[in-house]
Design a protein around this motif. Sequence first.
Motif, mmCIF file in Angstrom:
data_model
loop_
_atom_site.group_PDB
_atom_site.id
_atom_site.type_symbol
_atom_site.label_atom_id
_atom_site.label_comp_id
_atom_site.label_asym_id
_atom_site.label_seq_id
_atom_site.Cartn_x
_atom_site.Cartn_y
_atom_site.Cartn_z
ATOM 1 N N VAL A 1 114.942 33.950 36.205
ATOM 2 C CA VAL A 1 114.009 34.456 37.217
ATOM 3 C C VAL A 1 114.211 33.628 38.481
ATOM 4 O O VAL A 1 114.284 32.396 38.409
ATOM 5 C CB VAL A 1 112.551 34.362 36.737
ATOM 6 N N VAL A 2 114.292 34.296 39.628
ATOM 7 C CA VAL A 2 114.586 33.622 40.892
ATOM 8 C C VAL A 2 113.463 33.868 41.894
ATOM 9 O O VAL A 2 113.060 35.015 42.119
ATOM 10 C CB VAL A 2 115.924 34.123 41.485
ATOM 11 N N VAL A 3 112.960 32.790 42.498
ATOM 12 C CA VAL A 3 112.045 32.876 43.640
ATOM 13 C C VAL A 3 112.687 32.034 44.744
ATOM 14 O O VAL A 3 112.810 30.818 44.617
ATOM 15 C CB VAL A 3 110.636 32.345 43.310
ATOM 16 N N ASP A 4 113.087 32.697 45.832
ATOM 17 C CA ASP A 4 113.917 32.026 46.829
ATOM 18 C C ASP A 4 113.671 32.660 48.192
ATOM 19 O O ASP A 4 113.086 33.741 48.291
ATOM 20 C CB ASP A 4 115.391 32.170 46.432
ATOM 21 N N HIS A 5 114.108 31.966 49.250
ATOM 22 C CA HIS A 5 114.039 32.571 50.578
ATOM 23 C C HIS A 5 115.348 32.415 51.342
ATOM 24 O O HIS A 5 115.398 32.656 52.550
ATOM 25 C CB HIS A 5 112.870 31.982 51.385
ATOM 26 N N HIS A 6 116.424 32.021 50.658
ATOM 27 C CA HIS A 6 117.733 31.993 51.284
ATOM 28 C C HIS A 6 118.286 33.413 51.363
ATOM 29 O O HIS A 6 117.913 34.281 50.568
ATOM 30 C CB HIS A 6 118.694 31.095 50.501
ATOM 31 N N HIS A 7 119.191 33.617 52.302
ATOM 32 C CA HIS A 7 119.777 34.952 52.471
ATOM 33 C C HIS A 7 120.494 35.351 51.180
ATOM 34 O O HIS A 7 121.406 34.661 50.735
ATOM 35 C CB HIS A 7 120.762 34.944 53.647
ATOM 36 N N PRO A 8 120.080 36.457 50.542
ATOM 37 C CA PRO A 8 120.570 36.762 49.196
ATOM 38 C C PRO A 8 121.806 37.663 49.180
ATOM 39 O O PRO A 8 122.139 38.327 50.170
ATOM 40 C CB PRO A 8 119.381 37.509 48.580
ATOM 41 N N ASP A 9 122.461 37.651 48.033
ATOM 42 C CA ASP A 9 123.502 38.634 47.712
ATOM 43 C C ASP A 9 122.998 39.448 46.522
ATOM 44 O O ASP A 9 123.422 39.226 45.374
ATOM 45 C CB ASP A 9 124.811 37.933 47.326
ATOM 46 N N PRO A 10 122.073 40.383 46.761
ATOM 47 C CA PRO A 10 121.422 41.065 45.633
ATOM 48 C C PRO A 10 122.391 41.826 44.733
ATOM 49 O O PRO A 10 122.196 41.872 43.516
ATOM 50 C CB PRO A 10 120.420 42.005 46.313
ATOM 51 N N GLU A 11 123.436 42.412 45.308
ATOM 52 C CA GLU A 11 124.379 43.153 44.476
ATOM 53 C C GLU A 11 125.105 42.233 43.507
ATOM 54 O O GLU A 11 125.495 42.649 42.410
ATOM 55 C CB GLU A 11 125.383 43.900 45.359
ATOM 56 N N ALA A 12 125.289 40.981 43.905
ATOM 57 C CA ALA A 12 125.990 40.019 43.040
ATOM 58 C C ALA A 12 125.079 39.443 41.980
ATOM 59 O O ALA A 12 125.455 39.324 40.806
ATOM 60 C CB ALA A 12 126.596 38.905 43.886
ATOM 61 N N VAL A 13 123.840 39.060 42.363
ATOM 62 C CA VAL A 13 123.000 38.296 41.431
ATOM 63 C C VAL A 13 122.091 39.173 40.572
ATOM 64 O O VAL A 13 121.812 38.818 39.414
ATOM 65 C CB VAL A 13 122.146 37.245 42.172
ATOM 66 N N GLU A 14 121.614 40.289 41.094
ATOM 67 C CA GLU A 14 120.558 41.004 40.368
ATOM 68 C C GLU A 14 120.996 41.600 39.038
ATOM 69 O O GLU A 14 120.174 41.721 38.130
ATOM 70 C CB GLU A 14 119.915 42.047 41.280
ATOM 71 N N PRO A 15 122.279 41.972 38.843
ATOM 72 C CA PRO A 15 122.674 42.396 37.483
ATOM 73 C C PRO A 15 122.595 41.275 36.449
ATOM 74 O O PRO A 15 122.630 41.539 35.243
ATOM 75 C CB PRO A 15 124.126 42.864 37.676
ATOM 76 N N LEU A 16 122.482 40.014 36.913
ATOM 77 C CA LEU A 16 122.519 38.861 36.007
ATOM 78 C C LEU A 16 121.159 38.198 35.827
ATOM 79 O O LEU A 16 121.057 37.224 35.081
ATOM 80 C CB LEU A 16 123.518 37.823 36.539
ATOM 81 N N ILE A 17 120.122 38.687 36.523
ATOM 82 C CA ILE A 17 118.812 38.048 36.450
ATOM 83 C C ILE A 17 117.747 39.074 36.103
ATOM 84 O O ILE A 17 117.957 40.284 36.243
ATOM 85 C CB ILE A 17 118.457 37.321 37.764
ATOM 86 N N GLU A 18 116.596 38.575 35.657
ATOM 87 C CA GLU A 18 115.514 39.461 35.238
ATOM 88 C C GLU A 18 114.626 39.865 36.408
ATOM 89 O O GLU A 18 114.212 41.014 36.512
ATOM 90 C CB GLU A 18 114.655 38.767 34.167
ATOM 91 N N GLN A 19 114.297 38.905 37.267
ATOM 92 C CA GLN A 19 113.415 39.164 38.393
ATOM 93 C C GLN A 19 113.867 38.353 39.593
ATOM 94 O O GLN A 19 114.397 37.242 39.441
ATOM 95 C CB GLN A 19 111.958 38.821 38.043
#
Length: 637
Positions: free
Chosen positions: A355-373
């Motif tokens: 689970v990730v809570v962050d405010h850095h500029h994200p790469d959602p296409e890269a990380v979201e398949p690997l995380i729950e939230q």
Amino acid sequence: MSSPTGTGDGATVPDGGTIVYDLADQCTSDDLEEGALYHATVNGTVEYGVFVDLSDAVSGLVHDSNLLGQYGVGDDLIVELGEIRPDGDLSFEEVRVADYEEQRVVHGDATTVADLGDATGNTVVIEGQVVQIKQTGGPTVFQVRDETGIVPCAAFEEAGVRAHPDVEIDDIVRISGRAEERDDGLQVEAESLTVLDGEEAADIESDLDAALAEAAEPADVEPLVEWPAFEKLWDDLRDVATELRKTVLSGRPIRMRHHADGDGLCASVPLQVALESFIASQYEDASAPQHLLKRLPSKAPYYEMEDVTRDLNFALEDRTRHGQKLPMLLMLDNGSTEEDTPAYRNLRHYDIPVVVVDHHHPDPEAVEPLIEQHVNPYLHDEDYRITTGMLCVELARMIDPDLTEDLRHVPAVAGLSDRSEAEAMRDYIDLAAEKDYDESDLRDIGEALDYATHWLRYNSGEQLITDVLNVDCDDRDRHGEVVDFLAERAERDVEDQLDAAMSHVEHERLDNGAHLYTIDVENHAHRFTYPAPGKTTGEIHDRKVAETGDPVITIGYGPDFAVLRSDGVRLDIPRMVTELTEEVDGGGVSGGGHLVVGSIKFVKGRRESVIDALVEKMAEAEIDEELGSSTALPEEV
């Protein structure tokens, strides 16, 4: 206990709805009912019948006239209790049942974990789900969850030997034993443990699931300040709060990884205190908070392979040594970029949720398949001005709303530490003023956090950090004294560093009109002391912003790294890093950050090529004077 109708002389009982009770070893005659059917074992024979045992404490006679067959010692049969005589003797008669339902009877009063405190010293019965199995040098300890809480149940076979080896995590069990006080908590000294199955287990599991869903529901709190941009993330935070509470209730540990800076600490410490409080409210084991939650600082702005390898090793060791489930990984102020994905893929081999809570500029296409939230302001068209500390203070309040008064100053510390220029900063600073903090005090807290974290290296700091932040601190005076001392030392060391470095800062004017300042921090700043290269670069940058009043970019570089700061220039550092990775052949470029704050790594021999290419991109970047990374707040603040 419901009883079937008595049958008189030994006979065959009609099928259909018949219950035969199996007494646990500790059962006494108090657990019997006349007319009920029981499993029995022959313990002796005489001319006029056989004596049978129903448990260690329950024995009686089956007269020859009430036997349907011939039996020897050790043979099993089903008997009906005919009579409990005034002198305590028991008489039985044999019955034969072709089809029946077996029910286990345990000695003790059925109770819940929540009511154990009133039953200390008594024999109790707990029904629930095993969430942890820990083998100690003495007993085997089963952590069992019912609808009201979680209690350790100690079963002893012999020293260091696993009791009830057939019992597994997630089994539904019935435990009978004595409730005792142990190490500032409660424990059940298990005398019998039975794994339940079938409809009985399904009913208990259904009730447990309903209770877990209710207990996992986050507290209904209002945001500390009114801020429309923040409110976009509220539902995401509630989902994470639900998941964290559910994780605690299911017995899964949490490993909390956070960026080792002011904002990362403002995010992780309130959440640590909230989760420890919630764990303590659910577990009768006083040591549960320290076993189920670990706060771990990370120096890099992404999840390094060194860190994930260490985390995975500890998790696997804890599973083997302590019977723990594999943990959830909670990433705070970190974890949103493509650089995090190798570590996440490593965790995937073991089905460890992230689970990730962050405010850095994200790469959602890269990380979201690997995380729950994933909670991140950029996912709602907002940006880094909403800091992770601001987010996690609200998350902590959803888990433990009683912390609200303790946390009112923390969002302002987070915002000032991370150079947020959010429109809500004035509201957060006013909120902190209600606790007698002025802006100078808040900056000192942030400076003290940075200073302490620098010397702690990879250590979480625990009590020192909570004292500095004044969260879960029992002495406001001590907090003030520690902050003053650390902030003064930090200011002194910064001045010493700048005295050595400022004369070596180089300057040029870029094509877009921005000032570019560069310094070789490896050769022209003190090494292995405070401030580190990133902090040194930031301090130089802030001075140049104040000095020029124009758009400023500052680069502090070493043999294989560069730290970047910008005010008034839209750099988009994560995008630049991606482009440099492709454009500089053999550069080995990696890194990330915000639009205006970041760091990169590269191959030492390609430093000149990487920095030259980086400066070219900076010279083409858009001037946007509203963007800033300096500590100066907007005029309205």
